[in-house]
Design a protein around this motif. Structure first.
Motif, PDB file in Angstrom:
ATOM      1  N   ASN A 527       3.884 -11.100  -5.902  1.00 20.26           N
ATOM      2  CA  ASN A 527       4.387 -10.026  -5.037  1.00 20.26           C
ATOM      3  C   ASN A 527       5.895 -10.207  -4.901  1.00 20.26           C
ATOM      4  OD1 ASN A 527       1.477 -10.296  -4.166  1.00 20.26           O
ATOM      5  ND2 ASN A 527       2.126  -8.516  -2.990  1.00 20.26           N
ATOM      6  N   THR A 529       9.557  -8.212  -3.084  1.00 20.01           N
ATOM      7  CA  THR A 529      10.262  -7.092  -2.468  1.00 20.01           C
ATOM      8  C   THR A 529      11.657  -7.032  -3.099  1.00 20.01           C
ATOM      9  OG1 THR A 529       9.066  -7.483  -0.426  1.00 20.01           O
ATOM     10  CG2 THR A 529      11.029  -6.120  -0.274  1.00 20.01           C
ATOM     11  N   GLN A 585       3.966   5.783  -6.919  1.00 13.83           N
ATOM     12  CA  GLN A 585       2.928   6.053  -5.923  1.00 13.83           C
ATOM     13  C   GLN A 585       3.068   7.519  -5.540  1.00 13.83           C
ATOM     14  OE1 GLN A 585       3.005   3.801  -2.239  1.00 13.83           O
ATOM     15  NE2 GLN A 585       0.787   3.814  -2.138  1.00 13.83           N
ATOM     16  N   VAL A 624       2.814  -2.525 -10.220  1.00 12.66           N
ATOM     17  CA  VAL A 624       2.561  -1.396  -9.321  1.00 12.66           C
ATOM     18  C   VAL A 624       3.550  -1.485  -8.170  1.00 12.66           C
ATOM     19  CG1 VAL A 624       0.826  -2.489  -7.806  1.00 12.66           C
ATOM     20  CG2 VAL A 624       0.732  -0.038  -8.206  1.00 12.66           C
ATOM     21  N   ASN A 628       8.180   2.713  -0.171  1.00 10.99           N
ATOM     22  CA  ASN A 628       8.617   2.413   1.193  1.00 10.99           C
ATOM     23  C   ASN A 628       9.129   3.705   1.835  1.00 10.99           C
ATOM     24  OD1 ASN A 628       9.695   1.395   3.521  1.00 10.99           O
ATOM     25  ND2 ASN A 628      11.385   0.312   2.533  1.00 10.99           N
ATOM     26  N   PRO A 692      14.503  -1.074  -0.209  1.00  7.81           N
ATOM     27  CA  PRO A 692      13.679  -2.158  -0.760  1.00  7.81           C
ATOM     28  C   PRO A 692      12.213  -1.734  -0.843  1.00  7.81           C
ATOM     29  CG  PRO A 692      14.342  -2.652   1.499  1.00  7.81           C
ATOM     30  CD  PRO A 692      15.068  -1.406   1.102  1.00  7.81           C
ATOM     31  N   VAL A 693      11.582  -2.084  -1.929  1.00  5.02           N
ATOM     32  CA  VAL A 693      10.163  -1.732  -2.100  1.00  5.02           C
ATOM     33  C   VAL A 693       9.381  -2.961  -2.547  1.00  5.02           C
ATOM     34  CG1 VAL A 693      10.421   0.729  -2.595  1.00  5.02           C
ATOM     35  CG2 VAL A 693      10.604  -0.905  -4.451  1.00  5.02           C
ATOM     36  N   GLU A 694       8.059  -2.884  -2.300  1.00  3.96           N
ATOM     37  CA  GLU A 694       7.170  -4.007  -2.610  1.00  3.96           C
ATOM     38  C   GLU A 694       6.534  -3.769  -3.984  1.00  3.96           C
ATOM     39  OE1 GLU A 694       6.391  -6.616  -0.712  1.00  3.96           O
ATOM     40  OE2 GLU A 694       4.423  -7.317  -1.364  1.00  3.96           O
ATOM     41  N   LEU A 696       3.814  -5.451  -7.029  1.00  6.11           N
ATOM     42  CA  LEU A 696       2.885  -6.484  -7.501  1.00  6.11           C
ATOM     43  C   LEU A 696       3.082  -6.541  -9.012  1.00  6.11           C
ATOM     44  CD1 LEU A 696       0.552  -8.487  -7.129  1.00  6.11           C
ATOM     45  CD2 LEU A 696      -1.041  -6.576  -7.341  1.00  6.11           C
TER      46      LEU A 696
ATOM     47  N   HIS B  65       5.164   0.033  10.371  1.00  4.11           N
ATOM     48  CA  HIS B  65       5.797  -0.698   9.256  1.00  4.11           C
ATOM     49  C   HIS B  65       7.005  -1.445   9.796  1.00  4.11           C
ATOM     50  CE1 HIS B  65       3.457   1.026   5.941  1.00  4.11           C
ATOM     51  NE2 HIS B  65       3.337   2.066   6.764  1.00  4.11           N
ATOM     52  N   ASN B  67       8.810  -3.800   7.898  1.00  2.00           N
ATOM     53  CA  ASN B  67       9.755  -3.674   6.787  1.00  2.00           C
ATOM     54  C   ASN B  67       8.965  -3.228   5.555  1.00  2.00           C
ATOM     55  OD1 ASN B  67       8.634  -6.054   5.590  1.00  2.00           O
ATOM     56  ND2 ASN B  67       9.860  -7.271   7.020  1.00  2.00           N
ATOM     57  N   SER B  68       9.591  -3.300   4.376  1.00  2.00           N
ATOM     58  CA  SER B  68       8.947  -2.732   3.191  1.00  2.00           C
ATOM     59  C   SER B  68       7.656  -3.451   2.811  1.00  2.00           C
ATOM     60  CB  SER B  68       9.908  -2.765   2.006  1.00  2.00           C
ATOM     61  OG  SER B  68      10.251  -4.106   1.722  1.00  2.00           O
ATOM     62  N   SER B  69       7.482  -4.687   3.269  1.00  2.00           N
ATOM     63  CA  SER B  69       6.284  -5.418   2.841  1.00  2.00           C
ATOM     64  C   SER B  69       5.383  -5.864   3.998  1.00  2.00           C
ATOM     65  CB  SER B  69       6.690  -6.656   2.023  1.00  2.00           C
ATOM     66  OG  SER B  69       7.464  -7.516   2.823  1.00  2.00           O
ATOM     67  N   LEU B  91       0.034  -6.268  -0.653  1.00  2.36           N
ATOM     68  CA  LEU B  91      -0.314  -4.990  -1.253  1.00  2.36           C
ATOM     69  C   LEU B  91      -1.227  -4.190  -0.322  1.00  2.36           C
ATOM     70  CD1 LEU B  91       0.343  -3.879  -4.126  1.00  2.36           C
ATOM     71  CD2 LEU B  91      -2.029  -4.399  -4.662  1.00  2.36           C
ATOM     72  N   ASP B  94      -4.243   2.087  -1.857  1.00  4.57           N
ATOM     73  CA  ASP B  94      -3.868   3.495  -1.712  1.00  4.57           C
ATOM     74  C   ASP B  94      -4.610   4.229  -0.590  1.00  4.57           C
ATOM     75  OD1 ASP B  94      -1.885   3.514  -3.630  1.00  4.57           O
ATOM     76  OD2 ASP B  94      -3.294   3.856  -5.262  1.00  4.57           O
ATOM     77  N   GLU B 117      -2.252 -12.478   2.491  1.00  6.95           N
ATOM     78  CA  GLU B 117      -1.572 -11.592   1.543  1.00  6.95           C
ATOM     79  C   GLU B 117      -2.561 -11.014   0.530  1.00  6.95           C
ATOM     80  OE1 GLU B 117       2.702 -12.005  -0.368  1.00  6.95           O
ATOM     81  OE2 GLU B 117       1.247 -13.123  -1.537  1.00  6.95           O
ATOM     82  N   ASN B 118      -2.437  -9.714   0.307  1.00  3.97           N
ATOM     83  CA  ASN B 118      -3.250  -8.988  -0.697  1.00  3.97           C
ATOM     84  C   ASN B 118      -4.756  -9.011  -0.420  1.00  3.97           C
ATOM     85  OD1 ASN B 118      -0.815  -8.602  -1.955  1.00  3.97           O
ATOM     86  ND2 ASN B 118      -1.185 -10.047  -3.603  1.00  3.97           N
TER      87      ASN B 118
END
Lengths: 745, 136
Positions: A527, A529, A585, A624, A628, A692-694, A696, B65, B67-69, B91, B94, B117-118
């Motif tokens: 993972n 970011t 996405q 993937v 954000n 910033p985006v996450e 995988l 949210h 932050n982004s993660s 992650l 969807d 995580e995940n």
């Protein structure tokens, strides 16, 4: 149209009942007219069901939202291809598909056997129609695909199909699975017929063997297509998660795999009758059990099948099948006694039996772990999930044994193998496997994963054994005909499709399991970011986030990333370009007004991912992105407020108008154009600012060979199923036979 | 060897193998399994440092949210009004959204729950939902 559909469903039910009664009455009174009438009723059911399913498909294609199921699972904006697949995304449509496929396959088997199995076939007809009637009753009374809205309540558009289901494999994956499940009912029904009539020889097995193979093939292809969908659509990077619903399809497949192997022993030596009949009854029951798991919501699964009320009817059906099967086997236990016994543990029969035991053990392990939350809940009052890691210590060793047996079985003689026989057949495969083992130990780090190393070694043994058998057969063929190698090989396979199709399936199994072992044991997942311009490394590859991308279409807004992947470099030197990945996405507009006029375009509950994939023979690079949208939230909220106010003022201005006039007035003021521009404006912010985006990011070796292996298995199955040429064409002159024999010595 | 004795030996070996497999399976299931809790059960039974699977429904308006993660959300017990707040990084599937059924592995870090995580899985919402508002 809906009324016609509903009428046909009721008629289906009547036809099923008639077929059951006529077949049993005909069989009991020995009146063939009644039996024939029962069989023709099955053809009639097939015709009616096809018409009903066609009506449903037409409703989807025509966007007829008066059909509840169309309004729930389709919309005007989804492509026609997915409108065709939408019927089986719903409970209602899938039940109708089940009845249709079941009636078609039943018609085929009853047509083929119409002049044979005169005593067994009527009872098989009754069983098949009893099961079809069960599904027809569910479709008619519990989940009617022809339920409609009243004209006043008919929506102008539908809720749409879940974006996750808009994938090409959805055209084939569910029908393949349903075909597998419904075909599984055929050997089950004939086994019941054989038990009722006491005709326990091999005739019913010979006549339904191809249907068992077809069930195995369709179910297997369906499972692999589901795995492919999971790998390319679900955005978690895997192809198999030991999910309850996946397991529900795997269990009957393993059981029917055992059956199609062990029936050879019954056909050749009259052994394992009770075992074979038990296997096929278990496979049929497990197929229904899988359907129960899928539709009852009894287990938590990544697939959502909750909110269903079909659990109880399925439990009743399962109870009838299980109790009926056990009772009949016990009743006929004398007739099921074996004609011969296994002479030696070093015989092909023993290999088949061991392989069967391994497959059954696998089913037992999967069954136990899958149902363990329910078992633990019943015992301790708390659901305990064991999860995917618990499968590995059991399934992998069993799979390793299976691979060895698949390689050894075909090389060992029937009845009793001699030392000479073993030496003649085993030297090359064992030597090849050792060579592979040594090369892997010397050249790679495979030793760090002993189970994977074992699979590579045993898989090599299987590949070598199949290759050797193919070579020997082809050499013998060449000795008779002097054909070129490829021609001789093709002729060999063509003239003994069952045997060499099976070998090919074994070869594919080795290739597939090597792919599975490598990709699951040596996968590197990370993972990260990242903002545009940043990089991260994974398994020696450098992933560089080049730039964000965003697009707006009538159906969706998409946010994504372009990633450059390089390898090597360092010390100021740029790495070597490997590939460029694009992952997105996408968000599909929600139909919920409370999401806001702008916010509905950014609804995360209607999202799906498009993975960035670079697949190759040695490794897959998979990515993937998780968009954000947090930085856009302020603009989206302000847009919602502004447009809500603007719309209210336009409605106020036009309150004296009719609804149609009001809509035209709102359009004439450019409201929708302005809204679309606002959406595009917000979307463009995403690319301008580079938030910033996450990600995988996965690098996994040999994944491609999993799909290649699965394809080879399916091809082998297809070859095995295909009718053999006329026996007379197989005859060869005695001179040629003796020459071939000399060649083989 | 006498054929009957040979058969008895084979049967004994087979049954022993089956017994070993079954015992190992039961042992692994109980020793390696993690409790699957609803929000109510988690609040009542979780101990600091423990790892559990939380199953339930995402509460409307609870997704924030950070932050982004990283995000936080609440999971409600479908059979009561008890909720548990989860801080989650990794992650996000969807179909994840308020109102959807989810499963997530959480660690009890002394009063708050942190998702592994995940580990978040979401049920696919499209399939086989009960028809609402249909008229036959």
């Amino acid at each position: 149209m809906a009324q016609l559909g509903r009428a046909i469903l009721l008629l289906d039910l009547g036809v099923c009942l008639y077929a059951v009664v006529a077949s049993i009455y005909g069989a009991r009174t020995r009146q063939s007219d009644w039996v024939d009438s029962g069989r023709r009723a099955v053809y009639c059911l097939a015709g009616l069901s096809v018409i009903a399913f066609t009506i449903l498909e037409i409703a989807f294609i025509r966007n007829d939202f008066s059909f509840k199921v169309v309004a729930d699972t389709s919309s005007t904006t989804i492509p026609t291809f997915y409108k065709l697949t939408a019927p089986w995304s719903s409970q209602q449509g899938s039940l109708l598909l089940w009845v249709t496929l079941s009636s078609l396959w039943s018609s085929l088997v009853l047509f083929i056997t119409r002049k044979r199995l005169r005593e067994i076939a009527p009872y098989a007809t009754a069983v098949l129609m009893g099961m079809a009637g069960f599904f027809a009753a569910l479709a008619a009374f519990a989940a009617n695909p022809f339920a409609t809205f009243t004209p006043a309540l008919t929506p102008t558009n539908g809720a749409g199909l879940d974006p996750l289901l808009m994938h090409p494999s959805m055209m084939f994956h569910p029908p393949m699975l349903y075909s597998g499940y419904t075909l599984m009912a055929i050997p089950f029904a004939f086994a019941i017929g054989a038990l009722i009539t006491g005709k326990l020889g091999s005739e019913w097995i010979r006549d339904t063997r191809r249907f068992a193979l077809a069930a195995w093939l369709f179910l297997g292809v369906g499972i692999v297509l589901g795995a492919r969908w999971s790998y390319t659509e679900l955005g978690w990077g895997g192809y198999w998660g030991w999910d309850a619903v996946e397991n529900a399809a795997l269990m009957p497949w393993l059981m029917i795999t055992a059956f199609i192997h062990s029936i050879q022993i019954q056909e050749k030596r009259g052994m394992l009758k009770v075992w074979n009949v038990s296997l096929v009854l278990l496979a049929g029951t497990l197929a229904i059990f899988g359907t129960f798991l899928v539709r009852s919501g009894v287990l938590d699964s990544i697939h959502a099948f909750g909110a269903s009320t079909l659990g109880v009817p399925f439990v009743i059906l399962l109870a009838i099948m299980a109790i009926g099967s056990i009772s009949l086997v016990l009743y006929r236990r004398e007739g099921l006694r074996t004609e011969h016994r296994i002479d030696s543990l070093l015989s092909r029969e023993a290999m088949f039996l061991l392989q069967n035991l391994v497959l059954v053990a696998m089913v037992f392990v999967i069954f136990w772990i899958t149902l363990f939350p329910l078992i633990s809940d019943a015992i301790t009052g708390t659901k305990v999930s064991v999860g995917p890691p618990a499968f590995t210590p059991f399934i992998v060793p069993l799979a390793l044994i299976l691979v060895v047996l698949a390689g050894a079985g075909p090389m060992i003689s029937w009845r009793r193998a001699t030392v000479a026989n073993l030496r003649q057949h085993f030297i090359f495969p064992v030597a090849f496997a050792f060579l592979v083992l040594i090369l892997l130990l010397v050249l790679t780090d495979a030793a760090t994963k002993p189970l994977a190393l074992a699979m590579f070694t045993f898989g090599s043994f299987l590949i070598a054994s199949v290759t050797q058998e193919m070579y020997r057969g082809t050499a013998a063929r060449r000795a008779m005909t002097n054909d070129a190698w490829p021609v001789a090989w093709l002729a060999l396979v063509r003239r003994n499709r069952r045997r060499y199709g099976g070998y090919m399936a074994h070869f594919g199994l080795a290739v597939m399991l090597i792919g599975v072992a490598a990709s699951s044991s040596f996968q590197h997942s990370r993972n990260a970011t990242l903002t545009p311009g940043q990089s991260v490394s994974n398994d020696g590859y450098v992933f560089h986030y080049v730039r964000p991308i965003a697009t707006t279409t009538a159906e969706r807004v998409s946010f994504g990333a372009v990633i450059d992947v390089t390898k090597g470099g360092g010390g100021g030197k740029p790495g070597q370009q490997v590939t460029t990945l694009r992952t997105e996405q996408s968000f599909y507009p929600s139909t919920n007004a409370s999401d806001g006029i702008i916010g509905r375009f950014f609804d995360s509950s209607n999202a799906d991912s498009t993975i960035g994939l670079d697949a190759g023979p040695l490794r897959d690079i998979w990515s993937v992105v998780s968009a954000n949208l947090q930085p856009l939230a302020k603009d989206i909220n302000e847009g919602d407020k502004y447009f809500a106010g603007y719309l209210n003022s336009l409605i106020k201005d036009s309150q004296h108008m009719t609804v149609a006039q009001q809509n035209a007035y709102i359009s004439s003021k450019g409201f929708w154009t302005l809204r679309n521009e606002a959406v595009e404006g917000i979307v463009s912010q995403y690319t301008k600012h580079g938030y910033p985006v996450e990600f995988l990011l996965i690098v996994a070796p040999l994944v491609t060979w999993l799909w290649v292996g699965a394809f080879i298995i399916a091809l082998g199955g297809l070859i095995s199923m295909w009718p053999a040429p006329l026996a007379v064409r197989r005859r060869s002159p005695s001179v040629a036979r003796s020459r071939a024999a000399r060649e083989l010595v | 060897m006498d054929p009957n004795r040979k058969r008895a030996v084979r049967l004994t070996v087979a049954l022993t193998a089956a017994l070993v497999l079954a015992t190992a399976l039961v042992y692994v299931s109980f020793s390696a399994g993690r409790d699957e809790f609803t929000a109510t059960q988690l609040l009542n039974r979780a101990k600091p440092g423990g790892q559990y699977i939380l199953a339930g429904t995402v509460v409307d308006g609870s997704v924030v949210h950070i932050n982004s993660s990283t995000m936080t959300f609440k999971v409600i017990d479908p059979h009561s009004s008890k909720t548990v707040a989860v801080r989650y990084s990794g992650l996000v599937p969807d179909p994840f959204a308020p109102g959807r059924a989810v499963m997530v592995t959480v660690n009890d870090s002394g009063g708050s729950f942190v998702g592994q995580e995940n580990s978040l899985t979401t049920k696919c919402p499209s399939k086989y939902q009960t028809a609402v508002g249909a008229s036959d």
